[in-house]
Design a protein around this motif. Structure first.
Motif, PDB file in Angstrom:
ATOM      1  N   LYS A  42       0.840  -1.121   0.146  1.00  0.00           N
ATOM      2  CA  LYS A  42      -0.025  -0.170  -0.001  1.00  0.00           C
ATOM      3  C   LYS A  42       0.764   1.205   0.006  1.00  0.00           C
ATOM      4  CE  LYS A  42      -4.200   2.069   1.540  1.00  0.00           C
ATOM      5  NZ  LYS A  42      -5.570   1.876   1.914  1.00  0.00           N
ATOM      6  N   ARG A  43       2.048   1.221   0.734  1.00  0.00           N
ATOM      7  CA  ARG A  43       2.735   2.205   0.684  1.00  0.00           C
ATOM      8  C   ARG A  43       3.279   2.421  -0.594  1.00  0.00           C
ATOM      9  NH1 ARG A  43       3.343   4.608   5.612  1.00  0.00           N
ATOM     10  NH2 ARG A  43       3.630   3.250   7.400  1.00  0.00           N
ATOM     11  N   ARG A  44       3.960   1.394  -1.022  1.00  0.00           N
ATOM     12  CA  ARG A  44       4.469   1.638  -2.513  1.00  0.00           C
ATOM     13  C   ARG A  44       3.413   1.855  -3.400  1.00  0.00           C
ATOM     14  NH1 ARG A  44       9.077  -1.113  -4.884  1.00  0.00           N
ATOM     15  NH2 ARG A  44       9.335   0.666  -6.305  1.00  0.00           N
ATOM     16  N   ILE A  51       0.119   3.253  -3.601  1.00  0.00           N
ATOM     17  CA  ILE A  51      -1.042   3.875  -3.373  1.00  0.00           C
ATOM     18  C   ILE A  51      -1.529   4.782  -4.434  1.00  0.00           C
ATOM     19  CG2 ILE A  51       0.155   5.795  -2.162  1.00  0.00           C
ATOM     20  CD1 ILE A  51      -2.873   4.874  -0.373  1.00  0.00           C
ATOM     21  N   ASP A  52      -0.260   5.330  -5.246  1.00  0.00           N
ATOM     22  CA  ASP A  52      -0.828   5.874  -6.331  1.00  0.00           C
ATOM     23  C   ASP A  52      -1.141   5.198  -7.527  1.00  0.00           C
ATOM     24  OD1 ASP A  52      -0.536   8.495  -5.249  1.00  0.00           O
ATOM     25  OD2 ASP A  52       1.457   8.665  -5.224  1.00  0.00           O
ATOM     26  N   LYS A  53      -0.752   3.891  -7.677  1.00  0.00           N
ATOM     27  CA  LYS A  53      -0.996   2.950  -8.855  1.00  0.00           C
ATOM     28  C   LYS A  53      -1.765   1.710  -8.753  1.00  0.00           C
ATOM     29  CE  LYS A  53       3.971   3.817  -9.599  1.00  0.00           C
ATOM     30  NZ  LYS A  53       5.036   3.620  -8.836  1.00  0.00           N
ATOM     31  N   PRO A  54      -3.137   2.163  -8.357  1.00  0.00           N
ATOM     32  CA  PRO A  54      -4.143   1.275  -8.013  1.00  0.00           C
ATOM     33  C   PRO A  54      -4.339   0.148  -9.216  1.00  0.00           C
ATOM     34  CG  PRO A  54      -5.131   3.132  -8.248  1.00  0.00           C
ATOM     35  CD  PRO A  54      -3.726   3.439  -8.386  1.00  0.00           C
ATOM     36  N   ALA A  55      -3.759   0.575 -10.353  1.00  0.00           N
ATOM     37  CA  ALA A  55      -3.850  -0.340 -11.600  1.00  0.00           C
ATOM     38  C   ALA A  55      -3.111  -1.524 -11.171  1.00  0.00           C
ATOM     39  CB  ALA A  55      -3.242   0.489 -12.701  1.00  0.00           C
ATOM     40  N   ILE A  56      -1.994  -1.420 -10.615  1.00  0.00           N
ATOM     41  CA  ILE A  56      -1.306  -2.855 -10.322  1.00  0.00           C
ATOM     42  C   ILE A  56      -2.179  -3.777  -9.621  1.00  0.00           C
ATOM     43  CG2 ILE A  56       0.661  -3.475  -8.812  1.00  0.00           C
ATOM     44  CD1 ILE A  56       2.195  -1.290  -9.907  1.00  0.00           C
ATOM     45  N   ILE A  57      -2.963  -3.160  -8.592  1.00  0.00           N
ATOM     46  CA  ILE A  57      -3.805  -4.071  -7.550  1.00  0.00           C
ATOM     47  C   ILE A  57      -4.861  -4.581  -8.623  1.00  0.00           C
ATOM     48  CG2 ILE A  57      -5.432  -3.858  -6.014  1.00  0.00           C
ATOM     49  CD1 ILE A  57      -2.733  -4.115  -5.045  1.00  0.00           C
ATOM     50  N   GLY A  58      -5.488  -3.530  -9.675  1.00  0.00           N
ATOM     51  CA  GLY A  58      -6.376  -4.206 -10.611  1.00  0.00           C
ATOM     52  C   GLY A  58      -5.992  -5.344 -11.288  1.00  0.00           C
ATOM     53  N   SER A  97      14.783   3.410   4.487  1.00  0.00           N
ATOM     54  CA  SER A  97      15.203   4.178   3.488  1.00  0.00           C
ATOM     55  C   SER A  97      14.424   5.539   3.280  1.00  0.00           C
ATOM     56  CB  SER A  97      15.237   3.461   2.082  1.00  0.00           C
ATOM     57  OG  SER A  97      13.946   3.286   1.970  1.00  0.00           O
ATOM     58  N   ARG A  98      13.143   5.584   3.764  1.00  0.00           N
ATOM     59  CA  ARG A  98      12.326   6.602   3.642  1.00  0.00           C
ATOM     60  C   ARG A  98      11.986   7.332   4.853  1.00  0.00           C
ATOM     61  NH1 ARG A  98      10.709   5.181  -1.649  1.00  0.00           N
ATOM     62  NH2 ARG A  98      12.532   3.654  -1.184  1.00  0.00           N
ATOM     63  N   MET A  99      13.051   7.320   5.881  1.00  0.00           N
ATOM     64  CA  MET A  99      12.678   7.973   7.305  1.00  0.00           C
ATOM     65  C   MET A  99      13.261   9.452   7.255  1.00  0.00           C
ATOM     66  SD  MET A  99      10.982   6.156   9.668  1.00  0.00           S
ATOM     67  CE  MET A  99      11.947   6.316  11.328  1.00  0.00           C
ATOM     68  N   THR A 100      13.942   9.727   6.293  1.00  0.00           N
ATOM     69  CA  THR A 100      14.576  11.044   6.735  1.00  0.00           C
ATOM     70  C   THR A 100      13.480  12.315   6.133  1.00  0.00           C
ATOM     71  OG1 THR A 100      15.417  11.095   4.477  1.00  0.00           O
ATOM     72  CG2 THR A 100      16.883  10.245   6.566  1.00  0.00           C
ATOM     73  N   ILE A 101      13.637  13.295   6.655  1.00  0.00           N
ATOM     74  CA  ILE A 101      12.892  14.527   6.321  1.00  0.00           C
ATOM     75  C   ILE A 101      13.170  14.912   4.736  1.00  0.00           C
ATOM     76  CG2 ILE A 101      12.325  16.912   6.729  1.00  0.00           C
ATOM     77  CD1 ILE A 101      12.334  16.246   9.484  1.00  0.00           C
ATOM     78  N   GLU A 102      14.356  14.558   4.205  1.00  0.00           N
ATOM     79  CA  GLU A 102      14.863  14.925   2.997  1.00  0.00           C
ATOM     80  C   GLU A 102      13.739  14.045   2.009  1.00  0.00           C
ATOM     81  OE1 GLU A 102      18.722  13.937   2.897  1.00  0.00           O
ATOM     82  OE2 GLU A 102      19.442  16.061   2.803  1.00  0.00           O
ATOM     83  N   ASP A 103      13.662  12.887   2.369  1.00  0.00           N
ATOM     84  CA  ASP A 103      12.754  11.916   1.639  1.00  0.00           C
ATOM     85  C   ASP A 103      11.308  12.394   1.620  1.00  0.00           C
ATOM     86  OD1 ASP A 103      14.026   9.688   0.430  1.00  0.00           O
ATOM     87  OD2 ASP A 103      14.662   9.024   2.440  1.00  0.00           O
ATOM     88  N   ILE A 104      10.919  12.918   2.828  1.00  0.00           N
ATOM     89  CA  ILE A 104       9.471  13.229   2.682  1.00  0.00           C
ATOM     90  C   ILE A 104       9.521  14.502   1.802  1.00  0.00           C
ATOM     91  CG2 ILE A 104       7.753  14.267   4.192  1.00  0.00           C
ATOM     92  CD1 ILE A 104       9.059  12.543   6.393  1.00  0.00           C
ATOM     93  N   ASN A 105      10.468  15.419   1.648  1.00  0.00           N
ATOM     94  CA  ASN A 105      10.376  16.623   1.154  1.00  0.00           C
ATOM     95  C   ASN A 105      10.371  16.090  -0.520  1.00  0.00           C
ATOM     96  OD1 ASN A 105       9.827  18.239   3.136  1.00  0.00           O
ATOM     97  ND2 ASN A 105      12.117  18.700   3.457  1.00  0.00           N
ATOM     98  N   VAL A 106      11.471  15.242  -0.916  1.00  0.00           N
ATOM     99  CA  VAL A 106      11.560  14.978  -2.156  1.00  0.00           C
ATOM    100  C   VAL A 106      10.019  14.482  -2.631  1.00  0.00           C
ATOM    101  CG1 VAL A 106      12.570  12.965  -3.581  1.00  0.00           C
ATOM    102  CG2 VAL A 106      13.921  14.225  -2.121  1.00  0.00           C
ATOM    103  N   LYS A 107       9.509  13.658  -2.108  1.00  0.00           N
ATOM    104  CA  LYS A 107       8.173  12.990  -2.335  1.00  0.00           C
ATOM    105  C   LYS A 107       7.132  14.269  -2.342  1.00  0.00           C
ATOM    106  CE  LYS A 107       5.425   9.556  -2.327  1.00  0.00           C
ATOM    107  NZ  LYS A 107       5.357   8.364  -3.034  1.00  0.00           N
ATOM    108  N   LYS A 108       7.428  15.477  -1.749  1.00  0.00           N
ATOM    109  CA  LYS A 108       6.319  16.521  -1.804  1.00  0.00           C
ATOM    110  C   LYS A 108       6.754  17.257  -3.282  1.00  0.00           C
ATOM    111  CE  LYS A 108       5.262  17.507   2.833  1.00  0.00           C
ATOM    112  NZ  LYS A 108       5.714  18.392   4.137  1.00  0.00           N
TER     113      LYS A 108
END
Lengths: 491, 231
Positions: free
Chosen positions: A163-165, A167-174, A232-243
């Motif tokens: 789900k974390r991976r 969430i933006d690609k529900p097509a995969i779940i389809g 690997s996704r726990m730093t603030i940088e990662d969160i910002n990159v995502k944003k």
């Protein structure tokens, strides 16, 4: 530290204004859960008889096991849509001398304490005591339940990762769902034998408890994948990159310019939905509403008109309900700006109304092919379509002024998927029941078709009075706006 | 221009603001100072009809602000980030605000051209949504948006907070210019006594919701205020 995290989580949960403000809703949710639980326990108690009914010469234990692989697949699919990922605002802990591993373990632990892990046990446990212990032995029953527990946890953690991976690609779940369906069909026609494999695996594991080490190792592996993904996704940088995603080109759509400020407001609604993860999820879910009919129409037992009305309302209005009930909460971030600026509320709501009717009209057009199941379906869907279009739309807008709870739409970072769960649906249950309540008296009088007509008629009449209805909606909004704003300001 | 009569606001029985009478004349620059919880933001929110008073009225050009919304067309305001539509780019936001005020996109362009210095190249053309901007840059967007309609009354809550020193100075100059050239009525709150005495002709000190000083700014005002706030 673990103790602190736990206590913070507990406080976050108990202090959320969701609990204090809507005791009635809590009660309804609790009641519905209780009913669901007891159904599951009953299912567990009688599943052997059901299985014998379908396969008279099979062994219930073996048949039960043969479906387990499919169960795990479907479980994963259902969880993807219904399960909300555990939220913990890590930014507040990252700067403190807390080991990252602790936070990650905490998040994962929290994810395993969820209702989807408990529900299957309600079926399994009665089944164990009634069937496995009696027909086989206590030790087999014991190994079996251990295997089940491991697999449930395994699914739980696997989903957490997926789900974390995706969430933006529900097509995969389809695609995943499609694979399950195709395998089931192939299995049904004996082209492949996944069900046989399934029963062999689980019977073998129950008889040879030593090999339980294999699913256990898989569990550790899945936990490890989760762990390293989170790490690997726990730093603030990662969160910002995502944003910092690229901005979209919605502004370049010139079509709305010709409508002046109303067009600008419609465009704003579209941007609001498209650019926030939270609202975008309804777009991802929309196909589900439209496919709802497939659950009911082919089924001979579910052809009652009451059922079909419900299905019609749900299909032509599902997207509308999801949008309508949060119409104002989604604006909570900038609601002060809306009321302080020189915005014409009449137009503001008209823009929202145009959004609503667009979704209803599109849903209606897409459900027309269901006429394949009979003209009855089309007629009912037309009536419910009109009812949604003319009446429920205004009712929703009217009650949207009751929102008081802030929603943070901008926190779309990795660790925040709050509120994507199932409980929201309880709120709008009365809306679904309303058309059926209109229909029931006609049915009792023996003229159920008139009831369908009445639903459509109410829709048309309210559509004719849409200007006055809009005034009522806006008037209520103007009376309540201070209260709404006050609620939204509370973080 | 703005007249307050018997105004009182209470939360849970505690009075947080109590202004029996206050008049702000046209073209006056009115500074509001006070410690946290003094009622500055509450007062501004009341003027903008964002919250309801328990008692009393506020008149803007003789009209009760809670009765009509006419005052919105000549009032520019920025209280906090809650005014910004965070998923828009700054350009889109300015266009939106202009559009609801019936201004054309050409007007917006002309308006934004004057703000080149103030934005310091960090706002426009950056292809970022407002939610991705730093706090100071968000503040700049909000202040600029409040000016887009060429307002006669300007309400700014803590406009200097979280701005960098250069932008603070630019903002001061901008506000003075608006006073001199356009005779804009200004209501500005601040924690920074230096800035507010420099920009405002009249300073009101709020303490626990009460007006305890109402001073015409002179060369002694800063000292006077400093001695009042000294512990």
């Amino acid at each position: 530290m673990f103790k602190w995290l736990l206590s913070h989580q507990w406080k976050e949960m108990t202090r959320s204004n969701f609990w204090q403000k809507s005791l009635v809703i809590n009660f309804i949710i609790g009641f519905l859960l209780l009913i669901m639980f007891s159904y599951l326990v009953l299912l567990g108690l009688f599943i052997d008889e059901i299985l014998i009914d379908i396969y008279p010469d099979g062994d219930p234990f073996i048949i039960f096991n043969s479906g387990l692989l499919y169960y795990l697949g479907i479980d994963l699919f259902v969880r993807f849509f219904l399960y909300s990922l555990p939220v913990i605002n890590i930014e507040s802990y990252l700067h403190l001398p807390v080991k990252k591993s602790k936070i990650i373990n905490f998040i994962l632990l929290k994810s395993s304490l969820n209702i989807f892990n408990v529900l299957p046990l309600l079926v399994f446990i009665p089944f164990i005591f009634k069937v496995i212990v009696v027909d086989y032995s206590g030790s087999i029953a014991f190994s079996w339940i251990i295997v089940m527990l491991i697999l449930i946890l395994n699914n739980s953690f696997l989903l957490h990762y997926l789900k974390r991976r995706f969430i933006d690609k529900p097509a995969i779940i389809g695609i995943f769902a499609l694979i399950i369906v195709v395998t089931m069909v192939l299995d049904k026609f004996d082209i492949i034998a996944l069900s046989d494999l399934s029963s062999q695996i689980f019977v073998f594991l129950s008889n040879n408890p030593f090999y339980i080490i294999i699913p256990f190792l898989i569990l550790i592996l899945v936990y490890g994948i989760n762990y390293s993904y989170l790490k690997s996704r726990m730093t603030i940088e990662d969160i910002n990159v995502k944003k910092q995603k690229k901005i979209d080109s919605l502004s370049r759509i010139k079509y709305f310019d010709s409508f002046g400020d109303l067009g600008e407001m419609i465009l704003l609604e579209i941007k609001l939905i498209w650019r926030n993860k939270r609202s975008r999820s309804i777009i991802n879910m929309s196909p589900l509403f439209l496919l709802y009919g497939l659950l009911f129409y082919p089924n001979e037992d579910m052809q009652g008109l009451g059922f079909l009305i419900f299905v019609g309302i749900f299909m032509t209005g599902g997207i509308m309900f999801n949008y309508g009930q949060y119409m104002l909460s989604w604006e909570s971030n900038y609601f002060d700006g809306i009321i302080a600026n020189n915005i014409d509320f009449q137009k503001h709501f008209r823009a929202k109304y145009i959004m609503i009717i667009s979704t209803v009209i599109i849903s209606y057009i897409l459900t027309i092919p269901y006429v394949y199941f009979g003209t009855k379906v089309l007629i009912i869907n037309t009536a419910t379509f009109l009812f949604n279009l003319g009446f429920l739309s205004f009712l929703l807008m009217y009650f949207s002024s009751s929102s008081r709870k802030r929603m943070d739409m901008s926190k779309s970072s990795v660790f925040n998927y709050q509120g994507l769960g199932a409980s929201n649906w309880i709120m709008i249950l009365p809306f679904f029941l309303l058309p059926i309540l209109i229909w029931v008296p006609f049915n009792l009088l023996g003229i159920p078709h008139w009831g369908i007509g009445a639903i459509g008629f109410i829709g048309i009449v309210s559509l004719a009075f849409h200007k006055s209805l809009m005034k009522i909606v806006v008037k209520r909004f103007e009376e309540k706006k201070h209260l709404i704003a006050e609620g939204f300001r509370e973080l | 221009m703005i007249e307050v009569k018997n105004l009182a606001k209470a939360y849970n029985g505690t009075i947080v603001l109590n202004i029996p009478e206050l008049k702000i004349e046209k073209g006056e620059s009115f500074g509001l100072v006070g410690n946290n919880g003094a009622g500055k933001t509450t007062f501004f929110r009341l003027i903008l009809d964002l919250i309801k008073a328990n008692k009393g009225e506020i008149y803007s050009q003789g009209i009760d602000v809670k009765k009509t919304t006419d005052w919105k067309s000549y009032t520019g305001s920025y209280i906090d980030e809650g005014f910004l539509i965070d998923f828009l780019t700054p350009e889109e936001y300015f266009d939106f605000i202009a559009s609801v005020n019936n201004l054309s996109k050409g007007d917006v362009k002309k308006f934004l051209d004057q703000f080149g210095d103030f934005f310091n190249g960090e706002i426009l053309g950056k292809k970022k949504y407002i939610r991705e901007l730093s706090r100071g840059n968000k503040q700049k967007v909000g202040i600029a948006a409040s000016l887009i309609t060429d307002p006669e009354i300007l309400v700014l809550d803590e406009p200097f907070a979280s701005l960098d020193p250069s932008t603070q100075i630019r903002l001061k100059n901008l506000l003075k210019q608006l006073q001199q050239e356009k005779n804009v009525t200004m209501l500005i709150s601040s924690h920074d006594l230096n800035h507010v005495t420099e920009v405002c002709e009249r300073i009101v000190v709020l303490d626990k919701g009460n007006m305890i000083h109402d001073i015409k700014t002179s060369s002694d005002t800063l000292q006077e205020l400093e001695s009042y706030f000294a512990v």
